[in-house]
Design a protein around this motif. Structure first.
Motif, PDB file in Angstrom:
ATOM      1  N   GLY A 163      54.713  12.862  78.934  1.00  0.00           N
ATOM      2  CA  GLY A 163      56.136  13.065  78.483  1.00  0.00           C
ATOM      3  C   GLY A 163      56.938  11.917  79.294  1.00  0.00           C
ATOM      4  N   THR A 164      58.261  11.719  78.508  1.00  0.00           N
ATOM      5  CA  THR A 164      59.116  10.855  79.044  1.00  0.00           C
ATOM      6  C   THR A 164      59.775  11.516  80.214  1.00  0.00           C
ATOM      7  OG1 THR A 164      61.101  11.591  77.981  1.00  0.00           O
ATOM      8  CG2 THR A 164      59.596   9.830  76.482  1.00  0.00           C
ATOM      9  N   ALA A 165      60.203  10.407  81.136  1.00  0.00           N
ATOM     10  CA  ALA A 165      61.217  11.120  82.353  1.00  0.00           C
ATOM     11  C   ALA A 165      62.282  12.106  82.113  1.00  0.00           C
ATOM     12  CB  ALA A 165      61.693   9.861  83.262  1.00  0.00           C
ATOM     13  N   SER A 166      62.764  11.691  81.022  1.00  0.00           N
ATOM     14  CA  SER A 166      63.799  12.750  80.407  1.00  0.00           C
ATOM     15  C   SER A 166      63.290  13.994  80.017  1.00  0.00           C
ATOM     16  CB  SER A 166      64.663  12.081  79.155  1.00  0.00           C
ATOM     17  OG  SER A 166      65.317  11.052  79.536  1.00  0.00           O
ATOM     18  N   GLU A 167      62.205  14.209  79.312  1.00  0.00           N
ATOM     19  CA  GLU A 167      61.609  15.362  79.070  1.00  0.00           C
ATOM     20  C   GLU A 167      60.978  16.075  80.597  1.00  0.00           C
ATOM     21  OE1 GLU A 167      59.647  14.154  74.614  1.00  0.00           O
ATOM     22  OE2 GLU A 167      58.438  13.837  76.664  1.00  0.00           O
ATOM     23  N   LYS A 168      60.480  15.186  81.162  1.00  0.00           N
ATOM     24  CA  LYS A 168      60.270  15.945  82.628  1.00  0.00           C
ATOM     25  C   LYS A 168      61.283  16.334  83.406  1.00  0.00           C
ATOM     26  CE  LYS A 168      55.949  12.962  83.019  1.00  0.00           C
ATOM     27  NZ  LYS A 168      55.422  12.020  84.010  1.00  0.00           N
ATOM     28  N   LEU A 169      62.505  15.786  83.143  1.00  0.00           N
ATOM     29  CA  LEU A 169      63.509  16.073  83.936  1.00  0.00           C
ATOM     30  C   LEU A 169      64.242  17.772  83.288  1.00  0.00           C
ATOM     31  CD1 LEU A 169      65.282  15.181  86.321  1.00  0.00           C
ATOM     32  CD2 LEU A 169      67.178  14.707  84.644  1.00  0.00           C
ATOM     33  N   ARG A 170      64.172  17.502  82.056  1.00  0.00           N
ATOM     34  CA  ARG A 170      64.414  19.004  81.502  1.00  0.00           C
ATOM     35  C   ARG A 170      63.570  20.127  81.621  1.00  0.00           C
ATOM     36  NH1 ARG A 170      67.897  18.128  77.013  1.00  0.00           N
ATOM     37  NH2 ARG A 170      68.257  16.182  76.401  1.00  0.00           N
ATOM     38  N   ALA A 171      62.185  19.544  81.713  1.00  0.00           N
ATOM     39  CA  ALA A 171      61.157  20.560  82.329  1.00  0.00           C
ATOM     40  C   ALA A 171      61.194  21.205  83.539  1.00  0.00           C
ATOM     41  CB  ALA A 171      59.801  20.048  82.001  1.00  0.00           C
ATOM     42  N   HIS A 172      61.905  20.115  84.555  1.00  0.00           N
ATOM     43  CA  HIS A 172      61.871  20.461  85.890  1.00  0.00           C
ATOM     44  C   HIS A 172      63.170  21.252  85.931  1.00  0.00           C
ATOM     45  CE1 HIS A 172      62.739  20.369  90.169  1.00  0.00           C
ATOM     46  NE2 HIS A 172      63.877  19.370  89.946  1.00  0.00           N
ATOM     47  N   LEU A 173      64.458  21.148  85.124  1.00  0.00           N
ATOM     48  CA  LEU A 173      65.354  21.932  85.414  1.00  0.00           C
ATOM     49  C   LEU A 173      65.030  23.216  84.930  1.00  0.00           C
ATOM     50  CD1 LEU A 173      67.149  19.198  85.830  1.00  0.00           C
ATOM     51  CD2 LEU A 173      68.984  20.309  84.629  1.00  0.00           C
ATOM     52  N   LYS A 174      64.229  23.446  83.805  1.00  0.00           N
ATOM     53  CA  LYS A 174      63.759  24.875  83.200  1.00  0.00           C
ATOM     54  C   LYS A 174      63.256  25.304  84.413  1.00  0.00           C
ATOM     55  CE  LYS A 174      60.874  26.787  79.680  1.00  0.00           C
ATOM     56  NZ  LYS A 174      59.903  26.579  78.723  1.00  0.00           N
ATOM     57  N   CYS A 175      62.214  24.630  85.276  1.00  0.00           N
ATOM     58  CA  CYS A 175      61.410  25.408  86.054  1.00  0.00           C
ATOM     59  C   CYS A 175      62.277  25.970  87.320  1.00  0.00           C
ATOM     60  CB  CYS A 175      60.401  24.369  86.913  1.00  0.00           C
ATOM     61  SG  CYS A 175      59.776  24.755  88.370  1.00  0.00           S
TER      62      CYS A 175
ATOM     63  N   ALA B 258      71.206  23.296  78.864  1.00  0.00           N
ATOM     64  CA  ALA B 258      72.851  22.761  79.111  1.00  0.00           C
ATOM     65  C   ALA B 258      72.963  21.770  80.288  1.00  0.00           C
ATOM     66  CB  ALA B 258      73.622  23.975  79.123  1.00  0.00           C
ATOM     67  N   PHE B 259      72.447  22.135  81.305  1.00  0.00           N
ATOM     68  CA  PHE B 259      72.499  21.719  82.652  1.00  0.00           C
ATOM     69  C   PHE B 259      71.777  20.039  82.536  1.00  0.00           C
ATOM     70  CE2 PHE B 259      74.328  24.018  86.426  1.00  0.00           C
ATOM     71  CZ  PHE B 259      74.738  24.932  85.587  1.00  0.00           C
ATOM     72  N   ALA B 260      70.646  20.230  81.850  1.00  0.00           N
ATOM     73  CA  ALA B 260      69.886  18.734  81.703  1.00  0.00           C
ATOM     74  C   ALA B 260      70.600  17.752  80.816  1.00  0.00           C
ATOM     75  CB  ALA B 260      68.484  19.150  80.828  1.00  0.00           C
ATOM     76  N   GLU B 261      71.461  18.327  79.809  1.00  0.00           N
ATOM     77  CA  GLU B 261      72.341  17.705  78.993  1.00  0.00           C
ATOM     78  C   GLU B 261      73.341  16.786  79.811  1.00  0.00           C
ATOM     79  OE1 GLU B 261      72.054  17.015  75.829  1.00  0.00           O
ATOM     80  OE2 GLU B 261      74.004  16.063  75.461  1.00  0.00           O
ATOM     81  N   ILE B 262      73.939  17.768  80.590  1.00  0.00           N
ATOM     82  CA  ILE B 262      75.068  17.179  81.542  1.00  0.00           C
ATOM     83  C   ILE B 262      74.361  15.954  82.376  1.00  0.00           C
ATOM     84  CG2 ILE B 262      76.801  17.644  83.470  1.00  0.00           C
ATOM     85  CD1 ILE B 262      77.321  20.119  82.082  1.00  0.00           C
ATOM     86  N   ALA B 263      73.398  16.474  83.233  1.00  0.00           N
ATOM     87  CA  ALA B 263      72.724  15.336  84.108  1.00  0.00           C
ATOM     88  C   ALA B 263      72.260  14.151  83.419  1.00  0.00           C
ATOM     89  CB  ALA B 263      71.349  16.042  84.735  1.00  0.00           C
ATOM     90  N   LEU B 264      71.531  14.213  82.089  1.00  0.00           N
ATOM     91  CA  LEU B 264      71.310  13.189  81.405  1.00  0.00           C
ATOM     92  C   LEU B 264      72.383  12.471  80.677  1.00  0.00           C
ATOM     93  CD1 LEU B 264      68.046  14.732  79.783  1.00  0.00           C
ATOM     94  CD2 LEU B 264      67.989  12.871  81.643  1.00  0.00           C
TER      95      LEU B 264
END
Lengths: 239, 239
Positions: free
Chosen positions: B104-116, B207-213
């Motif tokens: 995955g891309t870094a953005s996808e990974k960051l979203r997955a990390h926030l989900k985690c 929603a938080f990933a959207e703001i962070a990104l």
């Protein structure tokens, strides 16, 4: 008053030079200096060992006042805890309300709010550890007062965010989510912020505001240019 | 394994149905069920009253096991505390490392990390209150193990962020600042997140990933269009 002034002027001194002040102080000045000294000592003891296990004897001993003198200023340990909550929240409410009601765009106000949050971390770090943990030890009546102050603080932050959305300056995201995200970015600093660290509170606030406002994804333009112009840019990795 | 799988599969059950499991269980299964039950009980007691003031007698009583049985699984109160830290950090390290090392891309990974992070809040909320507060009660040797796990977790988050910067996908901001901001957005949830609240852990993470990104400032295009297409958009104010 400018936004900068609103965010910078109202942090109350909490313990600095309280002993020095006390030398030769009389009447109201002596009372103020001793109150500061008792609070500064107690907040450290509560933070380190917990409110419940700290005794008035320990507070008196660490303050280098006799117990009767401590009781002249605070009639119980809960009085001290309540005074700590009040001092912390009053500073937060006064500063944040001044920013929300002051001049400037919503982005400027959000930057000022983050600056206020980081200067609160710098100047009140021991308070954070107490105020986060010890609600259950306040009476219902006192907790109701504290809750009203927390609401006043939250309302000021809400106002900044809603103003930004209403003006079309912020995206129309859920304002509660924006608030929780921005507050979390700063407030989690109670775990990692060290006064005197390599970045000042003001520099950290500016860097965090940059992320909150503009996110971390490179724009297509910036990507092709490598985005090297950022004031906090670094090309190197860190360990 | 997809990023989604990496972020969703490895949360360990902590207390669910541990009593039910125990009925008729034998040998290793009985030991596992009782261990779960002791840990689930202790984490609640430590979180509510503090580690220091909670006794093994109270843990045994609340677990509905006799004290000798509790001691068969944990030879001291510190053993229980250490097991709680281990369980929490192992889950965080395993999930976050799998995301960082996965596709995955870094953005996808960051979203997955926030989900985690949000599923960790949902599934381990009582653990957060203990693991944030009680470091001082672990022996130096054990704290060293915990610190290594915290470093492994932090390294996985660093890797996602550095990968995003190296690929030009993220802006070249200071990666430590990005990490502290993103971690704070999620981790401060230990103060406000309520499992079963109006938004799921997954929706909050998104929603938080959207703001962070992407930040909260409206782009010039979005501003002229009113940005009404956001999945978490709301035009109304809230109280």
């Amino acid at each position: 008053m400018t936004v900068e002034q609103a965010s910078g002027t109202l942090v109350l001194p909490i313990s600095a030079a309280s002993k020095k002040k006390q030398r030769g102080a009389k009447g109201p000045k002596l009372a103020e200096a001793r109150t500061d000294r008792i609070l500064a000592t107690a907040v450290g003891l509560f933070g380190a060992g917990g409110y419940q296990t700290t005794t008035m004897d320990e507070i008196a001993e660490a303050t280098e006042l006799n117990k009767a003198t401590v009781y002249r200023y605070f009639s119980s340990k809960e009085d001290i805890l309540y005074a700590l909550y009040q001092r912390f929240l009053d500073a937060a409410v006064v500063q944040t309300t001044a920013i929300a009601e002051g001049p400037g765009t919503a982005s400027e106000k959000l930057r000022a709010h983050l600056k206020c949050s980081f200067t609160m971390l710098r100047d009140y770090l021991p308070y954070w550890h107490v105020v986060i943990k010890e609600d259950s030890h306040l009476s219902d009546r006192r907790l109701a007062v504290i809750r009203r102050k927390r609401k006043a603080y939250a309302a000021a932050v809400d106002r900044i965010i809603q103003e930004g959305i209403a003006a079309g300056e912020f995206r129309t995201l859920d304002p509660r989510i924006i608030k929780l995200a921005v507050e979390g970015m700063c407030n989690w600093g109670f775990r990692w912020f060290k006064p005197g660290g390599p970045m000042t509170a003001e520099a950290l606030a500016e860097a965090f505001a940059e992320i909150a406002l503009n996110g971390i994804v490179a724009s297509p333009d910036a990507r092709s240019e490598g985005d090297q112009g950022s004031p906090v840019a670094t090309g190197s990795s860190h360990s």
